[in-house]
Design a protein around this motif. Structure first.
Motif, PDB file in Angstrom:
ATOM      1  N   LEU A   8     -18.162  44.785 -81.414  1.00  0.00           N
ATOM      2  CA  LEU A   8     -16.836  46.109 -82.855  1.00  0.00           C
ATOM      3  C   LEU A   8     -17.520  45.756 -84.140  1.00  0.00           C
ATOM      4  O   LEU A   8     -17.829  46.678 -84.883  1.00  0.00           O
ATOM      5  N   ILE A   9     -17.785  45.128 -85.029  1.00  0.00           N
ATOM      6  CA  ILE A   9     -18.077  44.688 -86.148  1.00  0.00           C
ATOM      7  C   ILE A   9     -19.734  44.731 -86.418  1.00  0.00           C
ATOM      8  O   ILE A   9     -19.821  46.204 -87.287  1.00  0.00           O
ATOM      9  N   ALA A  10     -20.316  45.302 -85.314  1.00  0.00           N
ATOM     10  CA  ALA A  10     -21.602  46.117 -85.947  1.00  0.00           C
ATOM     11  C   ALA A  10     -21.966  46.997 -85.512  1.00  0.00           C
ATOM     12  O   ALA A  10     -22.464  48.446 -86.688  1.00  0.00           O
ATOM     13  N   ASP A  11     -21.198  47.873 -84.441  1.00  0.00           N
ATOM     14  CA  ASP A  11     -21.712  49.392 -84.727  1.00  0.00           C
ATOM     15  C   ASP A  11     -19.685  50.162 -84.708  1.00  0.00           C
ATOM     16  O   ASP A  11     -19.648  51.385 -84.575  1.00  0.00           O
ATOM     17  N   GLY A  12     -18.624  49.406 -84.765  1.00  0.00           N
ATOM     18  CA  GLY A  12     -17.141  50.458 -84.450  1.00  0.00           C
ATOM     19  C   GLY A  12     -16.933  50.692 -83.729  1.00  0.00           C
ATOM     20  O   GLY A  12     -16.643  51.617 -83.191  1.00  0.00           O
ATOM     21  N   ARG A  13     -17.952  51.358 -82.497  1.00  0.00           N
ATOM     22  CA  ARG A  13     -16.640  50.806 -81.386  1.00  0.00           C
ATOM     23  C   ARG A  13     -15.879  50.498 -80.546  1.00  0.00           C
ATOM     24  O   ARG A  13     -16.007  49.441 -80.676  1.00  0.00           O
ATOM     25  N   PRO A  14     -14.945  51.152 -79.891  1.00  0.00           N
ATOM     26  CA  PRO A  14     -13.655  50.217 -79.949  1.00  0.00           C
ATOM     27  C   PRO A  14     -13.976  49.842 -78.103  1.00  0.00           C
ATOM     28  O   PRO A  14     -14.744  50.218 -77.579  1.00  0.00           O
ATOM     29  N   PHE A  15     -12.748  49.440 -78.261  1.00  0.00           N
ATOM     30  CA  PHE A  15     -12.784  48.275 -77.036  1.00  0.00           C
ATOM     31  C   PHE A  15     -11.578  47.832 -76.633  1.00  0.00           C
ATOM     32  O   PHE A  15     -10.934  47.978 -76.975  1.00  0.00           O
ATOM     33  N   ALA A  16     -12.156  47.020 -75.321  1.00  0.00           N
ATOM     34  CA  ALA A  16     -10.319  46.966 -74.285  1.00  0.00           C
ATOM     35  C   ALA A  16     -10.622  45.372 -74.322  1.00  0.00           C
ATOM     36  O   ALA A  16     -11.673  45.270 -73.747  1.00  0.00           O
ATOM     37  N   ASP A  34      -1.601  47.902 -76.751  1.00  0.00           N
ATOM     38  CA  ASP A  34      -0.851  47.939 -77.703  1.00  0.00           C
ATOM     39  C   ASP A  34      -2.426  48.430 -78.317  1.00  0.00           C
ATOM     40  O   ASP A  34      -4.023  47.924 -78.091  1.00  0.00           O
ATOM     41  N   GLU A  35      -2.342  48.868 -79.483  1.00  0.00           N
ATOM     42  CA  GLU A  35      -3.786  49.998 -80.380  1.00  0.00           C
ATOM     43  C   GLU A  35      -3.708  49.168 -81.177  1.00  0.00           C
ATOM     44  O   GLU A  35      -3.016  48.692 -82.424  1.00  0.00           O
ATOM     45  N   VAL A  36      -5.304  47.951 -81.943  1.00  0.00           N
ATOM     46  CA  VAL A  36      -5.117  47.520 -82.846  1.00  0.00           C
ATOM     47  C   VAL A  36      -6.574  48.118 -84.100  1.00  0.00           C
ATOM     48  O   VAL A  36      -6.583  48.869 -83.546  1.00  0.00           O
ATOM     49  N   GLU A  37      -5.181  48.548 -85.165  1.00  0.00           N
ATOM     50  CA  GLU A  37      -6.090  49.927 -86.039  1.00  0.00           C
ATOM     51  C   GLU A  37      -6.196  48.880 -87.108  1.00  0.00           C
ATOM     52  O   GLU A  37      -5.887  47.892 -87.754  1.00  0.00           O
ATOM     53  N   VAL A  45      -8.898  50.964 -83.270  1.00  0.00           N
ATOM     54  CA  VAL A  45     -10.401  50.127 -83.614  1.00  0.00           C
ATOM     55  C   VAL A  45     -11.042  49.115 -81.995  1.00  0.00           C
ATOM     56  O   VAL A  45     -11.654  48.835 -81.962  1.00  0.00           O
ATOM     57  N   ALA A  46      -9.746  49.084 -81.409  1.00  0.00           N
ATOM     58  CA  ALA A  46      -9.687  47.867 -80.236  1.00  0.00           C
ATOM     59  C   ALA A  46      -8.275  48.543 -79.674  1.00  0.00           C
ATOM     60  O   ALA A  46      -7.045  48.958 -79.689  1.00  0.00           O
ATOM     61  N   THR A  47      -7.890  48.130 -78.492  1.00  0.00           N
ATOM     62  CA  THR A  47      -6.522  47.717 -77.607  1.00  0.00           C
ATOM     63  C   THR A  47      -6.493  46.418 -76.450  1.00  0.00           C
ATOM     64  O   THR A  47      -7.648  45.729 -76.419  1.00  0.00           O
ATOM     65  N   ALA A  48      -5.881  46.169 -76.564  1.00  0.00           N
ATOM     66  CA  ALA A  48      -5.092  44.903 -75.992  1.00  0.00           C
ATOM     67  C   ALA A  48      -3.634  44.883 -74.899  1.00  0.00           C
ATOM     68  O   ALA A  48      -3.313  45.298 -75.056  1.00  0.00           O
ATOM     69  N   PRO A  49      -3.907  43.835 -74.475  1.00  0.00           N
ATOM     70  CA  PRO A  49      -2.831  44.267 -72.962  1.00  0.00           C
ATOM     71  C   PRO A  49      -1.932  44.186 -73.676  1.00  0.00           C
ATOM     72  O   PRO A  49      -2.022  42.771 -73.973  1.00  0.00           O
ATOM     73  N   LYS A 186       0.066  32.573 -78.314  1.00  0.00           N
ATOM     74  CA  LYS A 186       0.518  34.674 -78.468  1.00  0.00           C
ATOM     75  C   LYS A 186      -0.148  34.812 -79.540  1.00  0.00           C
ATOM     76  O   LYS A 186       0.727  35.170 -80.481  1.00  0.00           O
ATOM     77  N   ALA A 187      -0.957  35.530 -79.288  1.00  0.00           N
ATOM     78  CA  ALA A 187      -1.436  36.487 -80.508  1.00  0.00           C
ATOM     79  C   ALA A 187      -0.609  37.049 -81.122  1.00  0.00           C
ATOM     80  O   ALA A 187      -0.414  38.230 -80.101  1.00  0.00           O
ATOM     81  N   HIS A 188      -0.821  37.990 -81.860  1.00  0.00           N
ATOM     82  CA  HIS A 188       0.602  39.493 -83.229  1.00  0.00           C
ATOM     83  C   HIS A 188      -0.167  40.189 -82.087  1.00  0.00           C
ATOM     84  O   HIS A 188      -1.060  40.502 -82.561  1.00  0.00           O
ATOM     85  N   GLU A 189       0.723  40.942 -82.464  1.00  0.00           N
ATOM     86  CA  GLU A 189      -0.035  42.583 -81.475  1.00  0.00           C
ATOM     87  C   GLU A 189      -0.854  43.445 -82.320  1.00  0.00           C
ATOM     88  O   GLU A 189      -1.632  44.282 -82.508  1.00  0.00           O
ATOM     89  N   PHE A 190      -0.404  43.028 -83.413  1.00  0.00           N
ATOM     90  CA  PHE A 190      -1.037  44.112 -84.901  1.00  0.00           C
ATOM     91  C   PHE A 190      -2.444  43.467 -84.858  1.00  0.00           C
ATOM     92  O   PHE A 190      -3.770  43.830 -85.279  1.00  0.00           O
ATOM     93  N   THR A 191      -2.586  41.920 -84.775  1.00  0.00           N
ATOM     94  CA  THR A 191      -4.259  40.924 -85.129  1.00  0.00           C
ATOM     95  C   THR A 191      -4.469  40.576 -83.267  1.00  0.00           C
ATOM     96  O   THR A 191      -4.415  38.771 -83.827  1.00  0.00           O
ATOM     97  N   PRO A 192      -4.364  41.051 -82.689  1.00  0.00           N
ATOM     98  CA  PRO A 192      -5.159  39.885 -81.156  1.00  0.00           C
ATOM     99  C   PRO A 192      -5.864  39.620 -81.257  1.00  0.00           C
ATOM    100  O   PRO A 192      -7.031  38.275 -80.882  1.00  0.00           O
ATOM    101  N   LEU A 193      -6.817  40.071 -81.811  1.00  0.00           N
ATOM    102  CA  LEU A 193      -8.795  40.028 -82.013  1.00  0.00           C
ATOM    103  C   LEU A 193      -9.559  38.397 -82.102  1.00  0.00           C
ATOM    104  O   LEU A 193     -10.414  37.853 -81.546  1.00  0.00           O
ATOM    105  N   SER A 194      -8.215  38.223 -83.286  1.00  0.00           N
ATOM    106  CA  SER A 194      -9.184  36.533 -84.106  1.00  0.00           C
ATOM    107  C   SER A 194      -8.559  35.538 -82.838  1.00  0.00           C
ATOM    108  O   SER A 194      -9.586  34.566 -82.263  1.00  0.00           O
ATOM    109  N   GLY A 195      -7.338  35.409 -82.349  1.00  0.00           N
ATOM    110  CA  GLY A 195      -7.500  34.843 -81.152  1.00  0.00           C
ATOM    111  C   GLY A 195      -8.269  34.689 -79.928  1.00  0.00           C
ATOM    112  O   GLY A 195      -8.279  33.981 -79.705  1.00  0.00           O
TER     113      GLY A 195
END
Length: 490
Positions: A8-16, A34-37, A45-49, A186-195
């Motif tokens: 995701l960082i390398a080429d910006g491809r969104p992923f689930a 939830d969409e990660v914007e 840039v991603a979706t999280a369940p 529980k990672a926040h809905e806005f920022t789940p990727l770091s967790g």
């Protein structure tokens, strides 16, 4: 999962994204998402369940199964496991920083600083592995002693805010694990990727299944279930959310640690080093676009230096560069459009109520800023604290100043709030420093410096700013509970 995040960082491809429960990546099919914007572009840039109560309960059950064996592992071995996770964070530091920028928006240099803190929290927690001490006390009876042991709570739930999605997670995770607890984040809905990235690193270093779990979803479903089911909950977030957690935990008399909002006063006296004070005030207000609970929220300036201070402060605020976080400007975007609207409404209401505009920024909506959530700094001067920018937590690049005639007036106005997290005092007068230490009703005071607590300190709030605290020996002790034994050998 980590490879997906790095792609995701390398080429910006969104992923689930997927949740991490009992050492496995849960299949998110059939769930809402939830969409990660990206706050700089508005791009998804991603979706999280959008997890459910059943996912929270599944994670809690996994943690409860794993915890007894984890608690039996010698503390020094638990510390080594946490150190291994810290090593993994260091190895992937640049990628982790870019994940923070992508989902939260802060400037890259500040994101690198957050990942440094992420690692430091883990390393510091590991140092406590050999310091879990009990006590032996004399009894009132012959041939008897009183033993006080410190033991893990069991399962700890961690609920984190979106402003520091990586550092806030390890601030809680490290001491919880070293103390012998299992952990559900529980990672926040806005920022789940770091967790989720931390979970991927935990998997890489071989942390036992169930010891660390990450679920995603909203607070009213997933968060509530965690508070109800965990033995202890540690949360960083808004006072509003803290009240809801407090109410939820009341039914089960739950052990809660809540680090909530702040409304930090920034008092500058006539004998202060004005240059240093201005520099500190700018950093304490505008770092992370003002999205820090310890931010400089309201300035009380002695009338003898107010003109000079404000002239220099406004010039410094006006000179701040604004742009996407990856460009490493002074000011990145706010985390969401809703946050921009909230801050702008508060600012407009205060101006309408009589605040004098010294610098008017506000939302940036044209050109390169058109699709992001950018705000330019606003500086106001007020004659009363009965305005939204002086009463309510702004959490954005807006600050108001008020002139004071004495240190005593500054203390009185500073304390006229329900919040009690952080405060700032600038004076070379040692008597005033001691007066502040005694008279300011805040858990954390910065004297002649900007914000940024240290890991060996104790980060705690009073009043509406929370319960308990993090960091240092008192923070670590909160992840242990005490058991008393009366041992009679007569």
């Amino acid at each position: 999962m980590l490879d997906d995040l790095l792609s995701l960082i390398a080429d910006g491809r969104p992923f689930a994204a997927r949740m991490f429960i009992d050492g496995a990546w849960a299949d998110p099919s059939g769930l809402g998402v939830d969409e990660v914007e990206d706050p700089a572009t508005g791009r998804v840039v991603a979706t999280a369940p959008r997890g459910t109560r059943s996912h929270a309960e599944e994670a809690l059950e996994a943690a409860r199964r794993a915890q007894p064996a984890w608690a039996r592992v010698p503390a020094v071995e638990r510390g080594r496991a946490v150190l291994a996770l810290a090593d993994a964070v260091r190895a992937e530091a640049e990628s982790l920083a870019r994940i923070v920028v992508l989902e939260q928006g802060k400037p890259l240099g500040q994101a690198r600083g957050e990942i440094g803190a992420t690692e430091t929290f883990l390393r510091y927690a590991a140092e406590w592995a050999r310091r879990i001490e009990g006590e032996i006390l004399p009894s009132d009876s012959p041939e008897e002693e009183v033993w006080i042991r410190r033991l893990p709570h069991g399962v700890v739930a961690g609920l984190t805010a979106w402003n520091y999605p990586s550092a806030l997670a390890t601030r809680k995770l490290g001491p919880a694990l070293v103390a012998g607890n299992a952990f559900v984040l529980k990672a926040h809905e806005f920022t789940p990727l770091s967790g989720l990235a931390l979970a991927a690193l935990a998997e890489r270093v071989g942390l036992p299944p169930g010891v660390f779990n990450v679920v995603t979803g909203d607070g009213r479903n997933v968060g509530r279930a965690l508070v109800e089911g965990a033995d202890m909950t540690t949360m960083t977030g808004s006072t509003r959310a803290g009240r809801e957690i407090y109410a939820t935990g009341a039914a089960g008399i739950k052990n809660l640690r809540l680090e909530l909002g702040g409304k930090a006063p920034f008092i500058v006296m006539e004998d202060a080093d004005i240059g240093r004070a201005v520099e500190a005030a700018v950093a304490a207000r505008f770092s992370n676009c003002g999205q820090i609970c310890t931010c400089n929220e309201r300035m009380y300036l002695h009338e003898a230096i107010a003109d000079e201070f404000l002239e220099r402060f406004v010039a410094a605020a006006r000179a701040l560069s604004i742009g996407p976080g990856m460009e490493d400007p002074d000011l990145g975007p706010k985390v969401s459009g809703g946050e921009v609207e909230k801050v702008e409404a508060m600012t407009a209401a205060s101006i309408e109520a009589g605040a004098e505009v010294l610098l008017r920024g506000g939302p940036l909506t044209e050109g390169r800023y058109a699709h992001g959530h950018f705000m330019a700094p606003t500086v106001l001067e007020v004659r009363s604290d009965d305005l939204p920018v002086m009463r309510d937590e702004v959490f954005g690049p807006v600050v108001a100043a008020r002139r004071i005639g004495s240190f005593e007036e500054g203390l009185s106005l500073a304390n006229d709030t329900g919040y009690g997290l952080s405060a700032y005092v600038w004076s070379r007068n040692l008597r005033r420093v001691f007066q502040a230490a005694e008279g300011l009703h805040f858990g954390e005071i910065y004297c002649n410096r900007t914000n940024g607590e240290l890991v060996q300190g104790f980060h705690t709030g009073w009043g509406l700013s929370g319960l308990g605290g993090e960091d240092g020996k008192w923070g670590f002790d909160g992840y242990l509970r005490k058991k008393t034994m009366y041992v009679n050998w007569a």
